[in-house]
Structure formats: C-alpha cells, structure tokens
Write a protein that holds these residues in place. Structure first.
Motif, short mmCIF file in Angstrom:
data_model
loop_
_atom_site.label_atom_id
_atom_site.label_comp_id
_atom_site.label_asym_id
_atom_site.label_seq_id
_atom_site.Cartn_x
_atom_site.Cartn_y
_atom_site.Cartn_z
N ILE A 284 2.20 -4.74 3.23
CA ILE A 284 3.13 -3.75 3.78
C ILE A 284 2.46 -2.39 3.71
O ILE A 284 2.07 -1.92 2.64
CB ILE A 284 4.46 -3.74 3.02
N LEU A 285 2.29 -1.78 4.88
CA LEU A 285 1.60 -0.49 4.99
C LEU A 285 2.61 0.65 4.99
O LEU A 285 3.41 0.78 5.91
CB LEU A 285 0.77 -0.44 6.28
N LEU A 286 2.54 1.50 3.97
CA LEU A 286 3.43 2.65 3.88
C LEU A 286 2.72 3.99 4.14
O LEU A 286 3.32 4.89 4.73
CB LEU A 286 4.12 2.68 2.50
N PRO A 287 1.45 4.17 3.74
CA PRO A 287 0.79 5.45 4.02
C PRO A 287 0.51 5.62 5.52
O PRO A 287 0.27 4.65 6.25
CB PRO A 287 -0.53 5.35 3.24
N GLU A 288 0.50 6.86 5.97
CA GLU A 288 0.17 7.18 7.36
C GLU A 288 -1.33 7.43 7.45
O GLU A 288 -1.78 8.56 7.63
CB GLU A 288 0.97 8.39 7.83
N SER A 289 -2.09 6.36 7.33
CA SER A 289 -3.53 6.51 7.15
C SER A 289 -4.26 5.33 7.76
O SER A 289 -3.93 4.18 7.49
CB SER A 289 -3.85 6.60 5.65
N GLN A 290 -5.29 5.63 8.56
CA GLN A 290 -6.15 4.58 9.10
C GLN A 290 -6.92 3.89 7.97
O GLN A 290 -7.11 2.67 7.99
CB GLN A 290 -7.13 5.17 10.12
N ALA A 291 -7.34 4.67 6.99
CA ALA A 291 -8.07 4.08 5.86
C ALA A 291 -7.21 3.08 5.12
O ALA A 291 -7.70 2.01 4.69
CB ALA A 291 -8.54 5.18 4.92
N ALA A 292 -5.92 3.39 4.94
CA ALA A 292 -5.02 2.46 4.27
C ALA A 292 -4.82 1.21 5.12
O ALA A 292 -4.77 0.08 4.59
CB ALA A 292 -3.68 3.14 3.99
N PHE A 293 -4.70 1.39 6.43
CA PHE A 293 -4.56 0.24 7.33
C PHE A 293 -5.79 -0.66 7.22
O PHE A 293 -5.67 -1.89 7.11
CB PHE A 293 -4.38 0.73 8.75
N ASP A 294 -6.98 -0.07 7.24
CA ASP A 294 -8.22 -0.85 7.13
C ASP A 294 -8.28 -1.58 5.79
O ASP A 294 -8.72 -2.73 5.72
CB ASP A 294 -9.43 0.06 7.29
N LEU B 51 0.85 -1.19 0.00
CA LEU B 51 0.00 0.00 0.00
C LEU B 51 0.89 1.24 0.00
O LEU B 51 1.77 1.38 0.84
CB LEU B 51 -0.91 0.00 1.23
N GLY B 52 0.66 2.15 -0.94
CA GLY B 52 1.56 3.28 -1.13
C GLY B 52 2.72 2.88 -2.00
O GLY B 52 3.84 3.37 -1.83
N ALA B 53 2.45 2.00 -2.96
CA ALA B 53 3.52 1.40 -3.76
C ALA B 53 4.18 2.39 -4.71
O ALA B 53 5.28 2.12 -5.20
CB ALA B 53 2.96 0.22 -4.56
N GLY B 54 3.54 3.52 -4.96
CA GLY B 54 4.12 4.48 -5.91
C GLY B 54 4.97 5.56 -5.27
O GLY B 54 5.35 6.52 -5.92
N GLY B 55 5.29 5.39 -3.98
CA GLY B 55 6.13 6.37 -3.28
C GLY B 55 7.59 5.96 -3.28
O GLY B 55 8.00 5.02 -3.96
N GLY B 56 8.39 6.67 -2.47
CA GLY B 56 9.83 6.43 -2.43
C GLY B 56 10.18 5.01 -2.01
O GLY B 56 10.98 4.33 -2.67
N LEU B 57 9.61 4.55 -0.88
CA LEU B 57 9.85 3.18 -0.44
C LEU B 57 9.13 2.18 -1.35
O LEU B 57 9.69 1.14 -1.71
CB LEU B 57 9.38 2.97 1.00
N GLY B 58 7.89 2.51 -1.68
CA GLY B 58 7.04 1.56 -2.38
C GLY B 58 7.58 1.13 -3.73
O GLY B 58 7.57 -0.06 -4.06
N HIS B 59 8.05 2.07 -4.54
CA HIS B 59 8.48 1.69 -5.88
C HIS B 59 9.76 0.87 -5.85
O HIS B 59 10.02 0.07 -6.76
CB HIS B 59 8.60 2.92 -6.80
N LEU B 60 10.55 1.02 -4.78
CA LEU B 60 11.71 0.13 -4.59
C LEU B 60 11.23 -1.24 -4.12
O LEU B 60 11.73 -2.28 -4.56
CB LEU B 60 12.67 0.73 -3.58
#
Length: 375
Positions: free
Chosen positions: A273-283, A190-199
């Motif tokens: 793997i949870l990368l966003p700082e978001s409750q919605a993403a966690f859910d 989740l958040g795969a298009g960010g700095g950590l995610g795309h790696l």
C-alpha cells in the motif's frame, strides 16, 4: 419526520478565503432546518487531513471561500423530513461524517449499483458534493450533512477518535479490503508512520496479516514503535523497517537477510500500500512485490507515477487505486475498530487554535491532529 424551525443565529467557522493563507475565524449564519434527507449536526470533533493541506495550497482548483474538513463527528440536532427511519437516526445520536458524498445524483451507474449501500447513493457518484471541498465541511460549529453518508458512533468511541476514522481510517480500511489485497498474508505499508499508515498497521495486524511497516523519518518510526507496543500479541505480526537503510534495487533480499523473521522473502510480499506522494516510494514498493503481487496506490502526487511495463507484463504485477470506502464499509470499520481497540494517535486543539494545528501538521506530526469542539 418534521423538525421545528431553528433560530437563524450565528456560529463560529474557520473559513479559507485565500489559497496559501491561514483560516479566518468568523461568525457566520448557522444553518436553518434541514430539508430532504439532510440532517443538522453539532460538530464535536474535526480532524485535519492531508487533503485539507492540498486543498488549502490551491492544488485542487476548487472555489473559495470554503469551510474545510471532510472527516468529522457530531451529534444530530435536527432531521430533514425525508430521512429514512431504516437508518435509525434520531436527535441526540452521535454520528461520524466522511466528506463523500453529499447529495449524489441518484441516477448514474454508480448510484444505481451501490454495492450493499442504499440504492441511489454512492460515494463514487461523479456529480456528488464533497463536504470540506465543494461544500462547507466540519470546521464549523454546526453542519448540514446527508443522512446517507453518516454512520452512528458505537459506544466506547469518542468523537475525537471517530473523526480521524472518517477519512484516514476509512481510506486505509478500503485499501486493505480491495479484492486483490484482502487475502494477502504478507503486506507492506509505505508511509506507515503517518495518519493513514499507523491506522493501517493496526487494522492489518488485527486482520491477521503479517505487516512490514516502512517509513523514513525518526518521528514516524518512533510512532510505529509506540503503536506496536499497544497491540499486545498481534504486535508480533508487525515488523518496522527504516527505508533509509536499504537499497531499493535489492530490498526484499536485503531485508530478509538482515531480519529473517520479517515476512519478506527474496520473492517479495503479496501486496504493497503506497501512501507517500513519491516516485521513489513507488519504486521501492515495486521492488518489494513478489510476482503476481498488487500495488495499491492511495496517494495522488502532483506529477504522474512512472510504471515499468516490464513489471506489469513479465512479473504480472497489478497496480490498482483506492480512494475512500463505501458506507457499509464505514460501519464495518467502526465496529471492528471498537472491538479491537484500533485508535489514532491524536493530538487535540481548541477550535480557535486551528491555525496552530495546521502549523503542527506542516512540522510533520505523525499521528492525527484533531479540533476538539468541547475544549
């Protein structure tokens, strides 16, 4: 291994003097000869991390002034007298530098149970310093670092490609190698298009995992398409999903129905793997997991994440955290990245334009923004 005294001249550094304010470009004294197990490096590239933004906003309550950056790379120009010859470090060698851990205590449980690292050294030592946070980091032309925290850069990796791997790369690598994740066949990021995610997408695909790469903005999804196109045959293991298209309450079934080739059955994926700082993403991640699956929390939202006891008890879901990897993992990651061509999507800036880089970061750039000290 003694080194000659170095001239006490000045160097350019980016100093954070006030939270919420731009960096101040200043001439400050250059470090002198390294002592003990320290080495002095000439910084070649310094990458901007999400934690740099969190620190600059004042959320970490650290002391100022501070020279930021905890993921950088440089060339050794001097070694302290106690640097171990077993590390094969020498003047002229290029090294990558993660922020953790500078001068660990050497005596706590973490330091005396180093898990394949040097005895007396651990990035998890609660008393160690952190370059860029509690000690001055890579946004300066020269920096003192602990020889035990660095890894030599393999031939074929540039400094600007190495710097993002020192935190973003190592953090996602460690999450993928967590004991409860490393054997997963299907994983969602989740958040795969960010700095950590795309790696992480690249690492996971080359590790043989089927990867559900999820993001929720056009820029990040476009980056994921670019990354998939560079992966060759292993790109067939990557399935890009726009989170905005699905109701999280029925996400596994909906994804599987609309895209039957995606490695998500109605039972869910092995790990998230949870990368966003978001409750919605966690859910969303919890809804994607099969029973007995594992949620790896890498982000650290300011507010607490709410976890359903029903998921933990009746579904036997594991929720684990992952910070940064150990030094032996750092070396393994660099070798793996070189072998498989894993690389960050990098946009470089001259050092004097660091504040322009920060502005670009806050616009939502999907890859990694890096200061190239040679520009």
């Amino acid at each position: 291994m003694a080194t000659p005294n170095l001239p006490s001249d000045t160097m350019l550094a980016a100093v954070l003097e006030q939270f919420g304010e731009p960096y101040s470009m200043q001439q400050i004294p250059r470090p002198g000869s390294p002592q003990g197990q320290d080495i002095l490096i000439k910084v070649l590239a310094a990458s901007y991390c999400h934690t740099d933004a969190v620190f600059a906003s004042g959320q970490l309550s650290q002391d100022l002034p501070r020279v930021g950056c905890h993921e950088f790379a440089g060339e050794i120009i001097a070694l302290g007298p106690d640097v171990s010859s077993e590390q094969e470090l020498a003047v002229g060698v290029r090294v990558g530098v993660p922020g953790r851990a500078y001068h660990p205590c050497g005596a706590c449980y973490e330091c005396t149970h180093p898990d394949k690292d040097i005895m007396g050294y651990s990035p998890y030592c609660p008393s160690s310093g952190n370059l860029g946070l509690t000690r001055d980091g890579g946004f300066q032309q020269y920096c003192l670092v602990d020889s035990r925290q660095v890894a030599m850069i393999p031939d074929g990796l540039t400094a600007t490609q190495t710097a993002p791997l020192m935190c973003a790369g190592l953090t996602i690598w460690a999450a993928l190698h967590h004991d409860k994740v490393r054997w997963a066949s299907g994983i969602a990021i989740l958040g795969a298009g960010g700095g950590l995610g795309h790696l992480g997408v690249q690492f996971a695909a080359h590790l043989g995992m089927q990867v559900l790469a999820i993001d929720a903005n056009d820029r990040s999804l476009e980056l994921l398409q670019q990354i998939k196109a560079t992966l060759g045959p292993v790109g067939q293991r990557v399935y890009i999903t726009d989170a905005r298209k699905y109701d999280i309450s029925a996400m596994p079934a909906l994804i599987q129905k609309s895209s039957p080739d995606i490695p998500v059955t109605e039972l869910g994926v092995d790990a998230v793997i949870l990368l966003p700082e978001s409750q919605a993403a966690f859910d969303m991640g919890m809804n994607l997991l099969r029973n007995h699956g594992t949620m790896v929390v890498v982000s650290f939202p300011e507010k607490k994440l709410e976890v359903s006891a029903h998921d933990l008890v009746f579904r036997d879901i594991n929720v684990v955290g992952s910070l940064v990897g150990r030094n032996h993992q750092l070396r393994e990651m660099l070798v793996f990245a070189t072998k498989h061509g894993v690389s960050a999507k990098v946009k470089t800036f001259p050092f004097e334009q660091l504040n322009n880089l920060v502005e670009e970061y806050h616009k939502g750039y999907g890859g990694k923004l890096v200061v190239d000290m040679t520009l």
